[in-house]
Every structure is written in structure tokens, then in C-alpha cells.
Design an enzyme around this catalytic site. Structure first.
Site, PDB file in Angstrom:
ATOM      1  N   ASP A 196       0.778  -1.321  -0.116  1.00  0.00           N
ATOM      2  CA  ASP A 196       0.021  -0.020  -0.024  1.00  0.00           C
ATOM      3  C   ASP A 196       0.980   1.325   0.243  1.00  0.00           C
ATOM      4  O   ASP A 196       1.933   1.143  -0.560  1.00  0.00           O
ATOM      5  CB  ASP A 196      -0.829   0.152   1.295  1.00  0.00           C
ATOM      6  N   HIS A 250      -3.425   5.819   3.963  1.00  0.00           N
ATOM      7  CA  HIS A 250      -4.191   4.744   3.415  1.00  0.00           C
ATOM      8  C   HIS A 250      -3.827   3.488   4.104  1.00  0.00           C
ATOM      9  O   HIS A 250      -4.442   2.545   4.244  1.00  0.00           O
ATOM     10  CB  HIS A 250      -4.321   4.684   1.794  1.00  0.00           C
ATOM     11  N   ASN A 284     -14.604   0.794  -6.274  1.00  0.00           N
ATOM     12  CA  ASN A 284     -15.768   1.839  -5.702  1.00  0.00           C
ATOM     13  C   ASN A 284     -16.431   2.245  -6.936  1.00  0.00           C
ATOM     14  O   ASN A 284     -15.812   2.874  -8.021  1.00  0.00           O
ATOM     15  CB  ASN A 284     -15.093   2.791  -4.833  1.00  0.00           C
ATOM     16  N   SER A 320     -12.018  -0.700   0.020  1.00  0.00           N
ATOM     17  CA  SER A 320     -10.631  -0.871   0.982  1.00  0.00           C
ATOM     18  C   SER A 320     -10.759  -1.289   2.176  1.00  0.00           C
ATOM     19  O   SER A 320     -10.044  -2.283   2.774  1.00  0.00           O
ATOM     20  CB  SER A 320     -10.108   0.500   0.944  1.00  0.00           C
TER      21      SER A 320
END
Length: 377
Positions: free
Chosen positions: A59, A93, A185, A248
Site C-alpha cells: 500500500d 491509506h 468503488n 478498501s
């Protein structure tokens, strides 16, 4: 080289993030984490807390947050100058996703709590601070996770693939690693991207605090399971907290669930870990698998306790899966999220302070009219 956007929840362009202050956040974050009550996490953690399991998080990096630092291993930075061990996150994130998986809190009910608070997090920087990443960088992150003998890879991103990325995911599967990935999304994307579209990766969709399909979650025939994805609170950089909406967060929660199962059943192969999660899910929508919930909403306690026959087991007639309904929960208080934006390695969520995840598993995907296995209770 293909750009892979991270599935994150983020503030609108130009807007400043608005996480709770440190003093307020530490005391109230646990009550704001509505998904803990909804998923009966307290009961699940009496059965397993993720001991002995390592979850790789390719990530934006993971900050050593006070609620998480005890579980944070040195990792790697794959991009840029490659200097660092993954324990720095300029975006938030990765820190948010890691907290959902394995935050241990600060005792006395203070701080954030993850699904598997004794699991270890292996941070791998594969995306830049703007949430953009490349398919081959993600591939390198997965290769590193394999080399470090990770048990689970949690991928809160989606997008295009490359030959190297496909090979890396398949290598993880052959290495008996559970790979979990978000489906994406809406409206930024309308179809399930890679690696969630890989037939041996567990593809995660999202639900809201009532257990209904989250409007932001992409739908499609490759969805396997669903988990909370709306106004999800977690850790952030700078010892702060974040709130996000998107797949996520759901992906990280499922990765934490996989850690609980792998810890309680250490001899189960990855394929059977995934089978146990999908077979015990709470059936939602039309009976059986559907394009919004997959096989249903994850049920942590059932996944840890149900008598689940192994893959290939046949019985007549097949019985639909009916797991205990998750406890009702009230969403945590907090300011309204900004509009969702998707950037780079399309992170599967929209964080008030950004966040993301990715992962893979070895199993035969059941789709369409394939019956779920019989579960003895």
C-alpha cells in the site's frame, strides 16, 4: 506499464483532512468503530486473536501508530528511491488498512482495535503519496511478501494487470498465501478490476451499518464475500485517526478475519481458509451467491466455530448457508465524509484521511449456480 489506482476514500481535491484530534480520538475511537459490534468481534477474539499470523499490506506504507506499533514489522519500500522499511506513510491509506487488520489499541478500551490484534503487519510501499501505483510495483510487493513468508496479503486496490502482476498473484497462490482484494468503488469504476477478478483471489464487496449493500461498492459475478465499508474508523498517520467509506476497508476487515482463522486452524491450507469464510457467511439478497454480497456478509464467530466440510465434500441435498446474524450496531459519530475520489492503485475506500489494501488465496471459486457446502452446527 499499467497504472493501478488505489481504492481509497479521500477528501475532495484541495480539502484538508479532518480526523478526530488525538485527545478526543483516543477516548472515543473504539465506540466509533461500529463494525466491531456489528461483527461480534469481542466474541470472535475470545476464540482467536491472530497469533502467529503475518499479514502483508502492499500500500502507501504504515506509520508506527501507538495503537498498532507493537504489531508492525520492518518491511520494504518498492518504489522511488527504495530507501526505507515501509514504516512511514505520507498518505494514511496503508496505516488505516493495517489498523483495521491488527490494531491492538492502548488498553482500557482506548484507541483503535483491529480484527486480529495479535497478528503481525508486514508493510510494503507500492504506491506514492498521491495513491497512484504501477501494476509491476504491486507485483514486486507481492513477490516481497512471498519471500518473507507472509500468510495473508491484503490488497485494497484494483485496476489493470500486467504479466508480472499476474505471475506474482499466481505465485502467492502456489505458496499457500491467502490473497484478499477489494472489488472497487462506484462511480469511479463499474466493473471488478484486478486482482479481485482473479479466480483464486477472494473478492470483497461492501455493506453499510444495517448490513445492506453499500452504494459505493461495485457489483459483479466474481464477488465472494461482503464486509462493512461505510464510515469505518481506523488509525492514521501522525498518531491520528481516520474515517473512510469504500471496499478498501471491507478488504482489510476480511484480511483480519482470515488471520483469525489461520491462527485458530494453522494446518488449514489457504484454500480451506477461504472456503471457511465463504461457507459461513450470512446469506443476503437472493438465496445463494449473488452479485452484491457474493456468498454473504462475513461472520467471524461462525468462521471460527462452524463444522465446515472440506472442499470437494458432497452431500445430498446441498443445504444453503445460514450463519448467525451479526449483532445490530449503531454507526459511530463523526463529520460527514467528503466525496470519494480514486487515484493511482485504485484504493478501495474514501478516507477523510486516505487509506488502502490487497490480498490472494488458493481455492476453487464457486460462482453462479454452484451450491454452497453443508454446514453442521
Amino acid at each position: 506499464m499499467l497504472s493501478v489506482p488505489l481504492l481509497t476514500q479521500q477528501t475532495p481535491a484541495g480539502a484538508a483532512p479532518s480526523p478526530p484530534s488525538n485527545s478526543d480520538g483516543v477516548s472515543r475511537i473504539r465506540s466509533d468503530q461500529w463494525h466491531l459490534r456489528y461483527l461480534n468481534v469481542a466474541d470472535a477474539q475470545r476464540l482467536s486473536r491472530g497469533e502467529g499470523v503475518t499479514v502483508a499490506v502492499p500500500d502507501t506504507g504504515v506509520d508506527p501508530h501507538p495503537d498498532l506499533r507493537n504489531n508492525l514489522l520492518p518491511g520494504a519500500k518498492i518504489i522511488g528511491d527504495r530507501i526505507g522499511d515501509g514504516r512511514r506513510d505520507p498518505n494514511s491509506h496503508g496505516t488505516s488498512m493495517a489498523g483495521l487488520i491488527a490494531a491492538h489499541g492502548q488498553g482500557g478500551g482506548l484507541g483503535a482495535l483491529g480484527i486480529a490484534p495479535r497478528a503481525k503487519i508486514l508493510p510494503i510501499v507500492v504506491a506514492a503519496a498521491n495513491n497512484y501505483g504501477e501494476a509491476d510495483d504491486l507485483a514486486a510487493g507481492i513477490e516481497y511478501a512471498i519471500s518473507q513468508q507472509a500468510d495473508i496479503i491484503s490488497i485494497s486496490s484494483t485496476g489493470g494487470s500486467s504479466q508480472r502482476l499476474i505471475r506474482a498473484v499466481e505465485s502467492a497462490i502456489r505458496a499457500d498465501i491467502v490473497v484478499v482484494a477489494g472489488v472497487g468503488n462506484q462511480p469511479a469504476t463499474t466493473s471488478i478490476g484486478y486482482p479481485a477478478s482473479h479466480p483464486s483471489v477472494i473478492a470483497v464487496a461492501g455493506v453499510d451499518d444495517k448490513g445492506f449493500h453499500a452504494a459505493i461498492s461495485v457489483m459483479g459475478p466474481k464477488i465472494d464475500i461482503a464486509a462493512p465499508a461505510v464510515q469505518i474508523y481506523s488509525t492514521s498517520f501522525g498518531a491520528k485517526y481516520s474515517k473512510g467509506t469504500g471496499t478498501s476497508s471491507a478488504t482489510a476487515i476480511v484480511a483480519g478475519a482470515a488471520a483469525l482463522v489461520r491462527s485458530k486452524y494453522p494446518d488449514l491450507p489457504a484454500s480451506e481458509v477461504i472456503h471457511r469464510l465463504t461457507a459461513t457467511a450470512v446469506d443476503k439478497g437472493p438465496s445463494g451467491r449473488d452479485d452484491q454480497y457474493g456468498y454473504g456478509v462475513i461472520d467471524l464467530v461462525a468462521a471460527l466455530t462452524a463444522d465446515v466440510p472440506p472442499l470437494g465434500f458432497s452431500s445430498s441435498p446441498p443445504a444453503p448457508t445460514v450463519a448467525p446474524t451479526p449483532a445490530a450496531a449503531q454507526p459511530g459519530a463523526g463529520s460527514k465524509d467528503g466525496d470519494s475520489t480514486v487515484r493511482g492503485l485504485l484504493t478501495l475506500g474514501v478516507l477523510v484521511v486516505a487509506g488502502g489494501v490487497w490480498a490472494a488465496v488458493v481455492r476453487r471459486r464457486r460462482h453462479g449456480d454452484d451450491p454452497p457446502p453443508r454446514i453442521s452446527r
